[in-house]
Design an enzyme around this catalytic site. Sequence first.
Site, PDB file in Angstrom:
ATOM      1  CG  LEU A 102      -1.917  -1.329   1.360  1.00 34.44           C
ATOM      2  CD1 LEU A 102      -2.409  -1.164   2.627  1.00 34.44           C
ATOM      3  CD2 LEU A 102      -2.736  -1.178   0.289  1.00 34.44           C
ATOM      4  CB  VAL A 122       5.030  -5.933  -2.821  1.00 35.58           C
ATOM      5  CG1 VAL A 122       3.827  -6.221  -1.712  1.00 35.58           C
ATOM      6  CG2 VAL A 122       5.236  -7.064  -3.651  1.00 35.58           C
ATOM      7  CG  ASN A 154       7.785  -1.397 -13.056  1.00 38.63           C
ATOM      8  OD1 ASN A 154       7.210  -1.655 -14.143  1.00 38.63           O
ATOM      9  ND2 ASN A 154       8.165  -0.232 -12.641  1.00 38.63           N
ATOM     10  N   GLY A 182       1.717   5.302 -15.340  1.00 43.27           N
ATOM     11  CA  GLY A 182       0.801   6.459 -15.041  1.00 43.27           C
ATOM     12  C   GLY A 182       1.472   6.980 -13.644  1.00 43.27           C
ATOM     13  CE  LYS A 195       5.229   0.324 -16.490  1.00 44.45           C
ATOM     14  NZ  LYS A 195       6.211   0.773 -15.490  1.00 44.45           N
ATOM     15  CG  HIS A 232       5.570   2.023 -20.632  1.00 42.64           C
ATOM     16  ND1 HIS A 232       6.272   2.366 -19.449  1.00 42.64           N
ATOM     17  CD2 HIS A 232       4.722   2.800 -20.795  1.00 42.64           C
ATOM     18  CE1 HIS A 232       5.712   3.279 -19.212  1.00 42.64           C
ATOM     19  NE2 HIS A 232       4.773   3.681 -19.664  1.00 42.64           N
ATOM     20  CD  GLU A 283       9.286   5.639 -17.875  1.00 47.17           C
ATOM     21  OE1 GLU A 283       8.077   5.173 -17.868  1.00 47.17           O
ATOM     22  OE2 GLU A 283      10.232   5.376 -16.780  1.00 47.17           O
TER      23      GLU A 283
HETATM   24  N1  LIG Z   1       6.129   4.699  -8.700  1.00 48.61           N
HETATM   25  C1  LIG Z   1       6.047   4.479  -9.858  1.00 48.61           C
HETATM   26  O1  LIG Z   1       5.850   5.369 -10.564  1.00 48.61           O
HETATM   27  C2  LIG Z   1       5.670   3.099 -10.368  1.00 48.61           C
HETATM   28  C3  LIG Z   1       5.755   1.812  -9.615  1.00 48.61           C
HETATM   29  N2  LIG Z   1       5.599   0.669 -10.100  1.00 48.61           N
HETATM   30  C4  LIG Z   1       5.914  -0.468  -9.460  1.00 48.61           C
HETATM   31  O2  LIG Z   1       4.882  -0.844  -8.503  1.00 48.61           O
HETATM   32  C5  LIG Z   1       5.466  -1.493  -7.347  1.00 48.61           C
HETATM   33  C6  LIG Z   1       5.324  -0.677  -6.111  1.00 48.61           C
HETATM   34  O3  LIG Z   1       5.953   0.635  -6.437  1.00 48.61           O
HETATM   35  P1  LIG Z   1       5.568   1.672  -5.303  1.00 48.61           P
HETATM   36  O4  LIG Z   1       3.882   1.889  -4.893  1.00 48.61           O
HETATM   37  O5  LIG Z   1       6.041   3.106  -6.022  1.00 48.61           O
HETATM   38  O6  LIG Z   1       6.630   1.334  -4.139  1.00 48.61           O
HETATM   39  P2  LIG Z   1       6.575   2.012  -2.595  1.00 48.61           P
HETATM   40  O7  LIG Z   1       7.895   1.518  -2.212  1.00 48.61           O
HETATM   41  O8  LIG Z   1       5.923   3.235  -2.740  1.00 48.61           O
HETATM   42  O9  LIG Z   1       5.373   0.972  -1.764  1.00 48.61           O
HETATM   43  C7  LIG Z   1       5.668  -0.324  -1.576  1.00 48.61           C
HETATM   44  C8  LIG Z   1       4.896  -0.843  -0.677  1.00 48.61           C
HETATM   45  O10 LIG Z   1       4.875  -2.358  -0.401  1.00 48.61           O
HETATM   46  C9  LIG Z   1       5.096  -2.690   0.915  1.00 48.61           C
HETATM   47  N3  LIG Z   1       5.819  -4.027   1.109  1.00 48.61           N
HETATM   48  C10 LIG Z   1       6.868  -4.325   0.596  1.00 48.61           C
HETATM   49  N4  LIG Z   1       7.102  -5.691   1.008  1.00 48.61           N
HETATM   50  C11 LIG Z   1       5.874  -5.973   1.428  1.00 48.61           C
HETATM   51  C12 LIG Z   1       5.413  -7.555   1.840  1.00 48.61           C
HETATM   52  N5  LIG Z   1       6.206  -8.371   1.619  1.00 48.61           N
HETATM   53  N6  LIG Z   1       4.102  -7.496   2.084  1.00 48.61           N
HETATM   54  C13 LIG Z   1       3.485  -6.242   2.110  1.00 48.61           C
HETATM   55  N7  LIG Z   1       3.586  -5.156   1.751  1.00 48.61           N
HETATM   56  C14 LIG Z   1       4.917  -4.823   1.411  1.00 48.61           C
HETATM   57  C15 LIG Z   1       5.917  -1.387   1.423  1.00 48.61           C
HETATM   58  O11 LIG Z   1       5.660  -1.440   3.019  1.00 48.61           O
HETATM   59  C16 LIG Z   1       5.556  -0.293   0.795  1.00 48.61           C
HETATM   60  O12 LIG Z   1       4.411   0.407   1.477  1.00 48.61           O
HETATM   61  C17 LIG Z   1       6.840  -1.803  -7.793  1.00 48.61           C
HETATM   62  O13 LIG Z   1       7.168  -2.804  -8.394  1.00 48.61           O
HETATM   63  C18 LIG Z   1       7.067  -0.290  -8.705  1.00 48.61           C
HETATM   64  O14 LIG Z   1       8.232  -0.711  -9.483  1.00 48.61           O
HETATM   65  C19 LIG Z   1       4.801   0.585 -11.447  1.00 48.61           C
HETATM   66  C20 LIG Z   1       4.583   1.730 -12.097  1.00 48.61           C
HETATM   67  C21 LIG Z   1       4.968   3.102 -11.786  1.00 48.61           C
HETATM   68  O1  LIG Z   2       7.576   2.328 -13.953  1.00 45.26           O
HETATM   69  C1  LIG Z   2       7.683   3.302 -13.632  1.00 45.26           C
HETATM   70  C2  LIG Z   2       7.209   4.588 -14.701  1.00 45.26           C
HETATM   71  O2  LIG Z   2       6.709   3.957 -15.621  1.00 45.26           O
HETATM   72  C3  LIG Z   2       8.560   3.444 -12.305  1.00 45.26           C
HETATM   73  O3  LIG Z   2       8.602   5.065 -12.393  1.00 45.26           O
HETATM   74  C4  LIG Z   2       9.925   2.993 -12.702  1.00 45.26           C
HETATM   75  O4  LIG Z   2      10.573   3.161 -11.181  1.00 45.26           O
HETATM   76  C5  LIG Z   2      10.757   3.587 -13.582  1.00 45.26           C
HETATM   77  O5  LIG Z   2      11.783   2.663 -14.080  1.00 45.26           O
HETATM   78  P1  LIG Z   2      13.282   2.717 -13.406  1.00 45.26           P
HETATM   79  O6  LIG Z   2      12.984   2.691 -11.829  1.00 45.26           O
HETATM   80  O7  LIG Z   2      14.090   1.603 -13.943  1.00 45.26           O
HETATM   81  O8  LIG Z   2      14.033   4.044 -13.718  1.00 45.26           O
END
Ligand SMILES: NC(=O)C1=CN([C@@H]2O[C@H](COP(=O)(O)OP(=O)(O)OC[C@H]3O[C@@H](n4cnc5c(N)ncnc54)[C@H](O)[C@@H]3O)[C@@H](O)[C@H]2O)C=CC1
Ligand SMILES: O=C(CO)[C@H](O)[C@H](O)COP(=O)(O)O
Length: 299
Positions: free
Chosen positions: A8, A67, A95, A119, A169, A172, A176
């Site tokens: 979350l 996560v 990701n 997004g 992705k 993508h 990016e």
């Molecule tokens: N931030 C971005 O722009 C984007 C992120 N993603 C991907 O989405 C995923 C999540 O990214 P964010 O939300 O940005 O990361 P974040 O670091 O903000 O949130 C991750 C959450 O997962 C929780 N967590 C970690 N291990 C856990 C477990 N074993 N059980 C339950 N909770 C756990 C953490 O406490 C944290 O609240 C990653 O794979 C990231 O690469 C994908 C697209 C865009």
């Molecule tokens: O997926 C994303 C955006 O589309 C995330 O922001 C991602 O963390 C970006 O990739 P990297 O961490 O490899 O720069």
Amino acid sequence: MQLGVIGLGRMGQIVVDRCLDAGHDVVAFDLSAEATAEAAGAGATPADGVDDLCNRLGAEKRIWLMVPAGDPVDATLDDLEPHIGEDDVVVDGGNSHFEESVRRAEETDAAYLDCGTSGGPAGAHLGFSLMVGGPEWAYEAMVPVFDAVATGHEGHDRMGPAGSGHYVKMVHNGVEYALMQAYGEGFELLANGRYDLDLEAVANTWNNGAVIRSWLLELCEEAFREEGNDLGDVADHVAGGSTGTWTVQEALEQEIPVPLIYQALAERFGSRAPDEGRFARRLANRLRYGFGRHEIERQ
Ligand SMILES: NC(=O)C1=CN([C@@H]2O[C@H](COP(=O)(O)OP(=O)(O)OC[C@H]3O[C@@H](n4cnc5c(N)ncnc54)[C@H](O)[C@@H]3O)[C@@H](O)[C@H]2O)C=CC1
Ligand SMILES: O=C(CO)[C@H](O)[C@H](O)COP(=O)(O)O
């Protein structure tokens, strides 16, 4: 529909919020009690662990993992394993590497959907673009949730079998990187070229009808507005890089030339050397905050 959401953070909280807004019931869990409480504050049912989350879901469980990629996904699947079977669906919206997703789909008793999510946190109100791989029946079963989390019905699609969602992705993200590099180089030339230019005004003009208008260019405009024409103290250091590395590795394996994506990745790695003050890299550093809320590194 009832959905369990595990993870979350920046992205998972948006999955929760958008599902609640669409009238779905959400059971939510994060290792951080604070994050779980935030989801509960939004209207989700809090769970104190994966067991508790599963016990609160009925038959035909629908579970979304948000996560970090890697070990946290496998650890969560291990915890889910005693609770899930062939009528259940697990979505990995992070990701993850596509080959890991193929392995997990084979090892998991539930139907497994690998879902590339684009997004970023800034897209919370608009919704995400979702690229989904995995069994068709499971994709169809999740459509009400995908409709809520994505920009709408057009904001998600099934790409193909296991792995294809995260594969699309990954590419993508390679695109990016190259787009960020192209905007960065253009603005670096403008910042150091013949004219004394207002870069926010340039970006704004380009965003109104120009061939190169885009969301990333809107984020360039935001960066100049918020940091100043010279990007202030934004450092010449670009973090991340794993998804771009995977794209280049795959291109090498497939013998497909991707020189722009490779060059953009190399620029990131180059930025880890002592600060050279390169404008393009400083803009890329700031853009990663714009689209992903990744921390801005400052000088
Ligand atoms: N931030 C971005 O722009 C984007 C992120 N993603 C991907 O989405 C995923 C999540 O990214 P964010 O939300 O940005 O990361 P974040 O670091 O903000 O949130 C991750 C959450 O997962 C929780 N967590 C970690 N291990 C856990 C477990 N074993 N059980 C339950 N909770 C756990 C953490 O406490 C944290 O609240 C990653 O794979 C990231 O690469 C994908 C697209 C865009
Ligand atoms: O997926 C994303 C955006 O589309 C995330 O922001 C991602 O963390 C970006 O990739 P990297 O961490 O490899 O720069």
